[in-house]
Design a protein around this motif. Sequence first.
Motif, PDB file in Angstrom:
ATOM      1  N   TYR A 182      34.858  70.833 -18.359  1.00 37.44           N
ATOM      2  CA  TYR A 182      35.104  69.396 -18.457  1.00 37.44           C
ATOM      3  C   TYR A 182      36.461  69.078 -17.841  1.00 37.44           C
ATOM      4  N   ALA A 200      36.659  75.520 -11.799  1.00 42.61           N
ATOM      5  CA  ALA A 200      35.226  75.628 -11.522  1.00 42.61           C
ATOM      6  C   ALA A 200      34.937  76.898 -10.728  1.00 42.61           C
ATOM      7  N   ARG A 238      29.664  77.785 -16.010  1.00 45.24           N
ATOM      8  CA  ARG A 238      29.483  76.369 -16.276  1.00 45.24           C
ATOM      9  C   ARG A 238      30.734  75.598 -15.881  1.00 45.24           C
ATOM     10  N   ARG A 239      30.544  74.476 -15.237  1.00 43.95           N
ATOM     11  CA  ARG A 239      31.669  73.676 -14.769  1.00 43.95           C
ATOM     12  C   ARG A 239      32.453  73.139 -15.965  1.00 43.95           C
TER      13      ARG A 239
END
Length: 327
Positions: free
Chosen positions: A54, A47, A51-52
């Motif tokens: 999955y 992260a 975008r974080r």
Amino acid sequence: MSQISFSDAEYAGKRKKTRREVFLEEMELVVPWKALLGLIEPHYPVAGRGRRPYPLAAMLRVHLMQNWFALSDPAMEEALYEIASLRTFAHLSLAEPIPDETTILNFRHLLEANELADDILKAVNAHLARKGLLLKKGSIVDATIIAAPSSTKNTEGERDPEMHQTKKGNQWHFGMKAHIAVDADSGLVHTVTTTAANESDVEQIADLLHGKEENVWADSGYRGAQSRVARDDLQWHIAGRPSDMAKLPEGRAKERLKKQEHSKASVRAKVEHPFRVIKRQFGLTKVRFRGLAKNTVHVVTLFALSNLWMARKKLMAMAGVVRPQTA
């Protein structure tokens, strides 16, 4: 605790287990998750400002299901939306974002770029060896042809240049070959190589042996393999040609030779089981990608998963787990 969707709540309350659910429950129990996650984690994005990502565990589970059920990237995304058992296995919910086809594609590319397929096979085999299921005293070698599209109706206007045609019997085949060596006791795959379909089987023999076996079994296509392996301590059990057998006169000598060939064939039969699993159980009827590199990653992954599927009953018995049953 994440919120559960109405669809997932309805699925949790149903009574009957489908064959897919039983299969996924078995795989949940036998896949060495910790070892596989440890292999991929150093290469997986963390992260940051973008975008974080999955959770790695969810993406690995999605990738394995994609291989088990022969799903393309778009089909895998749609299946996650449509099939509750797949979401449950991947620890996903409709109340949260579902990986799209690009995310699924990027995860597969990550494994390809870091050449992790061979490491996955080694990790699976190390797990099986610890359980006493890979003895490595003997190897059986064989190859199978995997068809590729022969049509030239594509953007390039030509067939895949890394695939070739070969004649087997009276029929021509276009595609690639998967060469494997399996453990003579368990029938589990320990080594995989790939070539174009026109490559000779015997040329791969040196790359297929792990070096610890004492006996090697092969069909008549491997005649002359002894000269390609720099070892004098191997016992070779290579099948004779049926045409040579037919030329022999009837008598005790021919009957004795028939018994010897039958004995060899009874051992060699184990090498056909992994081929059946990846082609019939996992649906590998044709190559999925263009070029040998991507298809090699796919094939090696399937053979690693076939080992777990073939050994699942013994692995669950060792763990004292009762196999799930359908209703």
